[in-house]
Scaffold this motif. Sequence first.
Motif, PDB file in Angstrom:
ATOM      1  N   ARG A 144     -35.795   6.813   8.457  1.00 53.17           N
ATOM      2  CA  ARG A 144     -35.795   7.544  10.278  1.00 53.17           C
ATOM      3  C   ARG A 144     -34.465   8.613  10.032  1.00 53.17           C
ATOM      4  O   ARG A 144     -33.525   8.027   9.625  1.00 53.17           O
ATOM      5  N   ARG A 145     -35.104   9.584   9.832  1.00 50.70           N
ATOM      6  CA  ARG A 145     -33.842  10.658   9.240  1.00 50.70           C
ATOM      7  C   ARG A 145     -33.549  10.903  11.143  1.00 50.70           C
ATOM      8  O   ARG A 145     -32.479  12.178  11.113  1.00 50.70           O
ATOM      9  N   GLU A 146     -34.215  10.895  12.111  1.00 51.41           N
ATOM     10  CA  GLU A 146     -33.718  11.075  13.244  1.00 51.41           C
ATOM     11  C   GLU A 146     -32.685  10.121  14.106  1.00 51.41           C
ATOM     12  O   GLU A 146     -31.668   9.895  14.440  1.00 51.41           O
ATOM     13  N   ASN A 147     -32.892   9.338  13.112  1.00 52.01           N
ATOM     14  CA  ASN A 147     -32.011   8.136  13.282  1.00 52.01           C
ATOM     15  C   ASN A 147     -30.800   7.667  12.285  1.00 52.01           C
ATOM     16  O   ASN A 147     -30.663   6.168  12.076  1.00 52.01           O
ATOM     17  N   VAL A 148     -29.998   7.843  11.355  1.00 51.78           N
ATOM     18  CA  VAL A 148     -29.410   8.127  10.553  1.00 51.78           C
ATOM     19  C   VAL A 148     -27.827   7.586  11.345  1.00 51.78           C
ATOM     20  O   VAL A 148     -27.031   7.992  12.021  1.00 51.78           O
ATOM     21  N   MET A 149     -27.380   6.171  10.846  1.00 55.31           N
ATOM     22  CA  MET A 149     -26.316   5.869  11.266  1.00 55.31           C
ATOM     23  C   MET A 149     -24.874   5.645  10.941  1.00 55.31           C
ATOM     24  O   MET A 149     -25.183   5.608   9.305  1.00 55.31           O
ATOM     25  N   VAL A 150     -23.220   5.276  11.511  1.00 55.46           N
ATOM     26  CA  VAL A 150     -22.589   6.202  10.481  1.00 55.46           C
ATOM     27  C   VAL A 150     -21.505   5.015  11.154  1.00 55.46           C
ATOM     28  O   VAL A 150     -21.326   5.330  12.634  1.00 55.46           O
ATOM     29  N   ILE A 151     -20.902   3.526   9.808  1.00 56.47           N
ATOM     30  CA  ILE A 151     -20.350   3.256  10.573  1.00 56.47           C
ATOM     31  C   ILE A 151     -18.815   3.552   9.986  1.00 56.47           C
ATOM     32  O   ILE A 151     -18.799   3.407   9.156  1.00 56.47           O
ATOM     33  N   ARG A 152     -17.581   3.675  10.864  1.00 61.17           N
ATOM     34  CA  ARG A 152     -16.700   3.793  10.794  1.00 61.17           C
ATOM     35  C   ARG A 152     -15.137   3.337  11.170  1.00 61.17           C
ATOM     36  O   ARG A 152     -15.393   2.579  12.004  1.00 61.17           O
ATOM     37  N   ASP A 153     -14.629   2.412  10.172  1.00 61.42           N
ATOM     38  CA  ASP A 153     -13.151   1.360  10.478  1.00 61.42           C
ATOM     39  C   ASP A 153     -12.033   2.563  11.668  1.00 61.42           C
ATOM     40  O   ASP A 153     -11.522   3.115   9.808  1.00 61.42           O
ATOM     41  N   SER A 154     -11.817   2.492  12.509  1.00 62.45           N
ATOM     42  CA  SER A 154     -10.580   2.825  12.580  1.00 62.45           C
ATOM     43  C   SER A 154      -9.586   1.958  13.736  1.00 62.45           C
ATOM     44  O   SER A 154     -10.171   1.476  14.795  1.00 62.45           O
TER      45      SER A 154
END
Length: 271
Positions: A193-203
């Motif tokens: 799904r190109r319209e729904n790419v998830m980025v998860i970041r540890d902050s």
Amino acid sequence: MRIFSGKIPLQFILLGIVISSLSVACSTNKKIAYFQDVPDSLYLKVHENQVKKFVDPVIQSNDILQVTILTLDPGENSVLSNTNSAAFPVQPSSGGGASLPVNGFMVDRDGLIELPIVGKIKVSGLTTAAARDTIHNIVAKYYKTPVVNVRFTNFSVSVLGEVQRPGTYTVPNEKVSVLDAISMAGDLSIFGRRENVMVIRDSLGSKKVVRLDLNNLSQTVQSPYFYLSQGDMVYVEPNKAKIASTDAYRARNLTIAVSVISLLIIIISRL
């Protein structure tokens, strides 16, 4: 007058199957190409102030640093630099596979690294450029005109989901965008799904999650998550077509339906 004889001509049955197949094909996900907000006949200029400015990553605890110190005395160089450092397992840059040992200085939980002769130096919270200057100023007290270089050894990002080669990738530089990460993973599969790419970041001990629409160029490059940080995870969600294709019950029912239709065609063609 008898209009319908009760038998459906084979040609009509085959025509119906073809039309049904075409309608299914036309109803599949059409969002395959990236950046669909850029028309074919229009040059879209993205101004510099519209692109999210790259911010140099800062050093944190458990990072592994490659520190190279060159002086006028060749005999001292091997003592001061990474040849005298410890080896740590790091994922290979190709993604996947066994971890490879690399030399470097690990930042401890207090944010310190310990260099031979020089001693312990506080580097957490600094960029590699600032850490280089800090180390240079200390080494310059002992050696004339030293040359110092500092870089991450374990700067890596993970790419999971609907990509060709999911895995963890060690990046040779600090400036990597979400598009670079997807490219290293062999691009999205046809089911991503190109319209729904998830980025998860540890902050600061918590997870921050954002979704990017790769069909929208301006929105993607303006996101603070366009450039990835150390340890970021990119997840590409499968579309409905992939979910349907992996549904065992639906696949079984489809197989049965196709078998029944084929049997009916054979029976009708022989009547």
